[in-house]
Design a protein around this motif. Sequence first.
Motif, PDB file in Angstrom:
ATOM      1  N   GLU A  23       0.850  -1.188   0.000  1.00  0.00           N
ATOM      2  CA  GLU A  23       0.000   0.000   0.000  1.00  0.00           C
ATOM      3  C   GLU A  23       0.888   1.240   0.000  1.00  0.00           C
ATOM      4  OE1 GLU A  23      -3.720  -0.280   2.421  1.00  0.00           O
ATOM      5  OE2 GLU A  23      -2.646  -1.965   3.351  1.00  0.00           O
ATOM      6  N   VAL A  24       0.693   2.095  -1.000  1.00  0.00           N
ATOM      7  CA  VAL A  24       1.540   3.269  -1.186  1.00  0.00           C
ATOM      8  C   VAL A  24       0.780   4.529  -0.786  1.00  0.00           C
ATOM      9  CG1 VAL A  24       2.914   4.608  -2.821  1.00  0.00           C
ATOM     10  CG2 VAL A  24       2.744   2.117  -3.074  1.00  0.00           C
ATOM     11  N   GLY A  25       1.186   5.130   0.329  1.00  0.00           N
ATOM     12  CA  GLY A  25       0.608   6.407   0.764  1.00  0.00           C
ATOM     13  C   GLY A  25      -0.903   6.390   0.860  1.00  0.00           C
ATOM     14  N   ASP A  26      -1.522   7.456   0.398  1.00  0.00           N
ATOM     15  CA  ASP A  26      -2.974   7.637   0.483  1.00  0.00           C
ATOM     16  C   ASP A  26      -3.673   7.061  -0.744  1.00  0.00           C
ATOM     17  OD1 ASP A  26      -1.947   9.450  -1.306  1.00  0.00           O
ATOM     18  OD2 ASP A  26      -3.191  11.130  -0.656  1.00  0.00           O
ATOM     19  N   TRP A  27      -3.302   5.853  -1.139  1.00  0.00           N
ATOM     20  CA  TRP A  27      -3.814   5.281  -2.388  1.00  0.00           C
ATOM     21  C   TRP A  27      -5.330   5.198  -2.425  1.00  0.00           C
ATOM     22  CZ3 TRP A  27      -6.752   0.833  -2.851  1.00  0.00           C
ATOM     23  CH2 TRP A  27      -6.836   0.010  -1.723  1.00  0.00           C
ATOM     24  N   ARG A  28      -5.967   5.007  -1.287  1.00  0.00           N
ATOM     25  CA  ARG A  28      -7.427   4.823  -1.259  1.00  0.00           C
ATOM     26  C   ARG A  28      -8.189   6.059  -1.736  1.00  0.00           C
ATOM     27  NH1 ARG A  28      -8.888   0.535   2.798  1.00  0.00           N
ATOM     28  NH2 ARG A  28      -6.924  -0.365   3.498  1.00  0.00           N
ATOM     29  N   THR A  29      -7.596   7.234  -1.595  1.00  0.00           N
ATOM     30  CA  THR A  29      -8.277   8.483  -1.960  1.00  0.00           C
ATOM     31  C   THR A  29      -7.541   9.257  -3.040  1.00  0.00           C
ATOM     32  OG1 THR A  29      -7.147   9.612  -0.132  1.00  0.00           O
ATOM     33  CG2 THR A  29      -9.349   8.732   0.304  1.00  0.00           C
ATOM     34  N   SER A  52      12.089   1.138 -16.183  1.00  0.00           N
ATOM     35  CA  SER A  52      12.815   0.103 -15.454  1.00  0.00           C
ATOM     36  C   SER A  52      13.082   0.601 -14.045  1.00  0.00           C
ATOM     37  CB  SER A  52      14.138  -0.236 -16.151  1.00  0.00           C
ATOM     38  OG  SER A  52      14.997   0.887 -16.185  1.00  0.00           O
ATOM     39  N   GLY A  53      13.199  -0.346 -13.112  1.00  0.00           N
ATOM     40  CA  GLY A  53      13.416  -0.001 -11.714  1.00  0.00           C
ATOM     41  C   GLY A  53      12.100   0.125 -10.986  1.00  0.00           C
ATOM     42  N   SER A  54      11.893  -0.719  -9.999  1.00  0.00           N
ATOM     43  CA  SER A  54      10.596  -0.758  -9.329  1.00  0.00           C
ATOM     44  C   SER A  54      10.242   0.546  -8.633  1.00  0.00           C
ATOM     45  CB  SER A  54      10.569  -1.920  -8.320  1.00  0.00           C
ATOM     46  OG  SER A  54      10.710  -3.152  -8.982  1.00  0.00           O
ATOM     47  N   ALA A  55      11.180   1.114  -7.871  1.00  0.00           N
ATOM     48  CA  ALA A  55      10.878   2.338  -7.119  1.00  0.00           C
ATOM     49  C   ALA A  55      10.527   3.482  -8.061  1.00  0.00           C
ATOM     50  CB  ALA A  55      12.065   2.709  -6.236  1.00  0.00           C
ATOM     51  N   ARG A  56      11.307   3.627  -9.127  1.00  0.00           N
ATOM     52  CA  ARG A  56      11.042   4.694 -10.101  1.00  0.00           C
ATOM     53  C   ARG A  56       9.703   4.473 -10.779  1.00  0.00           C
ATOM     54  NH1 ARG A  56      12.449   4.987 -15.724  1.00  0.00           N
ATOM     55  NH2 ARG A  56      12.387   7.150 -16.485  1.00  0.00           N
ATOM     56  N   THR A  57       9.417   3.241 -11.154  1.00  0.00           N
ATOM     57  CA  THR A  57       8.163   2.924 -11.834  1.00  0.00           C
ATOM     58  C   THR A  57       6.959   3.241 -10.958  1.00  0.00           C
ATOM     59  OG1 THR A  57       9.198   1.200 -13.184  1.00  0.00           O
ATOM     60  CG2 THR A  57       6.815   1.046 -12.857  1.00  0.00           C
ATOM     61  N   VAL A  58       7.028   2.835  -9.695  1.00  0.00           N
ATOM     62  CA  VAL A  58       5.919   3.105  -8.774  1.00  0.00           C
ATOM     63  C   VAL A  58       5.731   4.604  -8.586  1.00  0.00           C
ATOM     64  CG1 VAL A  58       5.132   2.857  -6.386  1.00  0.00           C
ATOM     65  CG2 VAL A  58       6.110   0.887  -7.592  1.00  0.00           C
ATOM     66  N   GLU A 129      -0.584  -1.241 -14.285  1.00  0.00           N
ATOM     67  CA  GLU A 129       0.641  -1.036 -15.046  1.00  0.00           C
ATOM     68  C   GLU A 129       1.688  -2.054 -14.585  1.00  0.00           C
ATOM     69  OE1 GLU A 129       1.536   0.894 -17.487  1.00  0.00           O
ATOM     70  OE2 GLU A 129       0.048   2.521 -17.597  1.00  0.00           O
ATOM     71  N   CYS A 130       2.410  -2.619 -15.547  1.00  0.00           N
ATOM     72  CA  CYS A 130       3.413  -3.636 -15.246  1.00  0.00           C
ATOM     73  C   CYS A 130       4.793  -3.126 -15.640  1.00  0.00           C
ATOM     74  CB  CYS A 130       3.106  -4.929 -15.990  1.00  0.00           C
ATOM     75  SG  CYS A 130       1.471  -5.604 -15.639  1.00  0.00           S
ATOM     76  N   GLU A 131       5.735  -3.267 -14.745  1.00  0.00           N
ATOM     77  CA  GLU A 131       7.092  -2.806 -14.984  1.00  0.00           C
ATOM     78  C   GLU A 131       7.719  -3.596 -16.140  1.00  0.00           C
ATOM     79  OE1 GLU A 131      11.439  -2.857 -12.716  1.00  0.00           O
ATOM     80  OE2 GLU A 131       9.626  -3.498 -11.642  1.00  0.00           O
ATOM     81  N   ASN A 132       7.937  -2.940 -17.266  1.00  0.00           N
ATOM     82  CA  ASN A 132       8.556  -3.570 -18.425  1.00  0.00           C
ATOM     83  C   ASN A 132       8.968  -2.471 -19.401  1.00  0.00           C
ATOM     84  OD1 ASN A 132       8.412  -4.889 -21.341  1.00  0.00           O
ATOM     85  ND2 ASN A 132       8.685  -6.554 -19.879  1.00  0.00           N
ATOM     86  N   LEU A 133      10.122  -2.620 -20.036  1.00  0.00           N
ATOM     87  CA  LEU A 133      10.626  -1.603 -20.960  1.00  0.00           C
ATOM     88  C   LEU A 133       9.825  -1.521 -22.254  1.00  0.00           C
ATOM     89  CD1 LEU A 133      14.482  -2.071 -20.564  1.00  0.00           C
ATOM     90  CD2 LEU A 133      13.135  -0.086 -19.870  1.00  0.00           C
ATOM     91  N   GLY A 134       9.113  -2.578 -22.596  1.00  0.00           N
ATOM     92  CA  GLY A 134       8.300  -2.536 -23.807  1.00  0.00           C
ATOM     93  C   GLY A 134       9.103  -2.436 -25.078  1.00  0.00           C
ATOM     94  N   ASP A 135      10.366  -2.914 -25.041  1.00  0.00           N
ATOM     95  CA  ASP A 135      11.239  -2.817 -26.204  1.00  0.00           C
ATOM     96  C   ASP A 135      11.327  -4.108 -27.002  1.00  0.00           C
ATOM     97  OD1 ASP A 135      12.639  -4.366 -24.411  1.00  0.00           O
ATOM     98  OD2 ASP A 135      14.420  -3.087 -24.338  1.00  0.00           O
ATOM     99  N   GLY A 136      10.517  -5.091 -26.630  1.00  0.00           N
ATOM    100  CA  GLY A 136      10.549  -6.367 -27.319  1.00  0.00           C
ATOM    101  C   GLY A 136      11.653  -7.292 -26.852  1.00  0.00           C
TER     102      GLY A 136
END
Length: 305
Positions: A23-29, A52-58, A129-136
Amino acid sequence: MAAPMPASTFLAALRAEGVTVVEVGDWRTHNRNSKGPWGPVHGVMIHHTVTSGSARTVAICRGGHTALPGPLCHGVITKDGRVHLVGYGRANHAGLGDDDVLQAVIAERVLPADNEANTDGNRYFYGFECENLGDGEDRWPDAQVETIVRVIAALCRHHGWSVQSALRHRDWQPGKIDPSGPGMDWHEVQARAAQRLGTKPPGTPLPQPQRPTVSVAKLAAAARTDPAAKGTPVSYAGTRTVEVALVDAGLLEKPLLDGHFGTATITAYAAWQRRCGYRGAAADGIPGRTSLAALGHAHGFTVTA
């Protein structure tokens, strides 16, 4: 039609399906509800982030950017298989898409090609959204794919949907390619989600006509069938087309879409007649040509005698 579930129910549904949730911060509102409606919901849409990178993506999915404010989805599925909840409510994830695709999702049938961008998808879909570069080249890990399967199963289970209520961004909006890449087999994802639900995986039936035809006389005959009467009730294939339209209009619950013009459909159609301005006996739930033509014009079918 399905009202979006409360945030606490959404969280519980994911956890009950075995999803690891952060749960990230005030996600509910945290949402974009001030910019337009959210709901009724008809399905769940899967994307990839081109990051790329989970923290950056989130962080990006929660906050968005100058051109597109966040949240950009409801949950971010990182490569380790965790779901980071970043928002709940209207989110900037789907954008404008094809109304014919929306009708197919509601009807849970094979999707037509998406060749238009005329319908607000942010209103109608849960988005992940799924963490992926989408570059094939960026591979989808097994843990991430398994979580996608479980997310789809969780939301379909709660709403009584089949897995054909799950779609990709590429199915919705012309020009999109997500999700794609090595390790992402959408047919397998749907099949595995169906297995979790104890249902058959989607087949490959012939596409339905994009604009079906409904006979007002045959539909009215089906609607006048007395459920208590002896004999076989009147059956008409066009009933399902009209039920799909009533779901799209927000007047019928999607799990009641069964091709039978029973009490629930009559009640929903009576509500449509009242929306058209009819009152009293004129809003009896039995389709007439004028109200049916108005429903068809608004929701994608043609009316004949």
